[in-house]
Motif scaffolding. Structure first.
Motif, mmCIF file in Angstrom:
data_model
loop_
_atom_site.group_PDB
_atom_site.id
_atom_site.type_symbol
_atom_site.label_atom_id
_atom_site.label_comp_id
_atom_site.label_asym_id
_atom_site.label_seq_id
_atom_site.Cartn_x
_atom_site.Cartn_y
_atom_site.Cartn_z
ATOM 1 N N TYR A 33 0.712 -1.246 -0.082
ATOM 2 C CA TYR A 33 -0.104 -0.109 0.046
ATOM 3 C C TYR A 33 0.665 1.228 -0.088
ATOM 4 C CZ TYR A 33 -3.532 -3.323 1.881
ATOM 5 O OH TYR A 33 -4.290 -4.336 2.177
ATOM 6 N N TYR A 35 0.326 5.183 1.300
ATOM 7 C CA TYR A 35 -0.497 6.158 1.815
ATOM 8 C C TYR A 35 0.243 7.575 1.877
ATOM 9 C CZ TYR A 35 -3.643 2.287 3.820
ATOM 10 O OH TYR A 35 -4.378 1.370 3.832
ATOM 11 N N GLN A 37 -0.041 11.193 4.378
ATOM 12 C CA GLN A 37 -0.504 11.889 5.751
ATOM 13 C C GLN A 37 0.229 13.178 5.575
ATOM 14 O OE1 GLN A 37 1.404 10.422 9.326
ATOM 15 N NE2 GLN A 37 -0.648 10.563 10.349
ATOM 16 N N LEU A 43 -4.557 8.925 7.542
ATOM 17 C CA LEU A 43 -3.737 8.487 6.150
ATOM 18 C C LEU A 43 -4.636 8.290 5.076
ATOM 19 C CD1 LEU A 43 -2.407 6.680 9.166
ATOM 20 C CD2 LEU A 43 -0.844 6.376 7.224
ATOM 21 N N PHE A 90 4.037 6.998 3.306
ATOM 22 C CA PHE A 90 4.063 5.899 4.051
ATOM 23 C C PHE A 90 3.755 4.726 3.037
ATOM 24 C CE2 PHE A 90 5.170 6.981 8.105
ATOM 25 C CZ PHE A 90 4.404 8.221 8.228
ATOM 26 N N PHE A 104 4.435 -1.033 8.528
ATOM 27 C CA PHE A 104 4.715 0.471 7.803
ATOM 28 C C PHE A 104 6.267 0.710 7.725
ATOM 29 C CE2 PHE A 104 0.846 2.707 7.232
ATOM 30 C CZ PHE A 104 0.058 1.988 7.685
ATOM 31 N N GLY A 105 6.562 1.424 6.542
ATOM 32 C CA GLY A 105 7.934 1.921 6.408
ATOM 33 C C GLY A 105 8.031 3.061 7.270
#
Lengths: 113, 110
Positions: A33, A35, A37, A43, A90, A104-105
């Motif tokens: 994914y 996202y 922010q 997000l 992200f 998440f990264g």
């Protein structure tokens, strides 16, 4: 185990420039994914992928493109950067077999001037 | 538009007070997840709820999923300064698309 790795961590772009945010995961996850922010906001899903060769639009796909040529990599492309794309991006991934947890990264902070 | 609504947007508490954040969806969710994001960090998974009426506990945190699978809550008992951060709910629309609420930012005064 590196998990989800995003590069670069920070980038400043001029209006109209193009760039690619890189995302790689080493957990053999099918789902990935992207996202964004915005400050003080939640997000918003840009694009997602359920496996190599398959991508689909999220809530806010305009101005972005993605590809998924391998299971590990899911790059996000900005073709003509606009100030509205200033945000923290992200990347995340998950397995189809676990609890559904997204990994998440650390994020990529992009500023468009 | 945003299909997963979360309230309140901000919450300030004194250390030791309780805290609750609420999540509502306009559509039935297959499941609901909760994440915590520390200032300057990335979201970290807390829990997933799947069953109607489900209640799960993690130490001082209690998570509930509504009977209609359209709402959820996270309750923290006796907050500590380590609880500071933004708490997000996220719901699956279908099997792949995970949509996040705007989050509740919690500050705790020592």
């Amino acid at each position: 185990n590196a998990g989800v790795t995003q590069t670069p961590k920070f980038r400043i772009l001029k209006i109209g420039q193009s760039m690619t945010l890189q995302c790689a995961q080493d957990m053999n996850h099918n789902y990935m994914y992207w996202y964004r922010q915005d400050p003080g906001m939640g997000l918003k899903l840009i694009y997602y992928s359920v496996g190599a060769g398959i991508t689909d639009k999220g809530e806010v796909p305009n101005g972005y493109n993605v590809s998924r040529s391998t299971t590990e990599d899911f790059p996000l492309r900005l073709e003509l950067a606009a100030p509205s794309q200033t945000s923290v991006y992200f990347c995340a991934s998950r397995s189809v077999t676990n609890t559904g947890e997204l990994f998440f990264g650390e994020g990529s902070r992009l500023t468009v001037l | 538009g945003q299909q997963v609504m979360q309230i309140p947007q901000y919450q300030h508490v004194q250390e030791g007070e309780d805290f609750t954040t609420y999540c509502n969806s306009s559509t039935t969710l297959s499941n609901i997840q909760w994440y915590k994001q520390r200032p300057g960090g990335h979201p970290v998974f807390l829990i997933q709820l799947v069953k109607s009426g489900e209640v799960k506990k993690q130490k001082r945190l209690t998570f509930q999923f509504g009977e209609a699978k359209k709402n959820s809550s996270l309750h923290i008992t006796a907050t500590q300064t380590t609880d500071v951060g933004t708490y997000f709910c996220a719901g699956h629309l279908g099997s792949e698309k995970l949509v996040f609420g705007k989050g509740t930012k919690l500050t705790v005064n020592p």
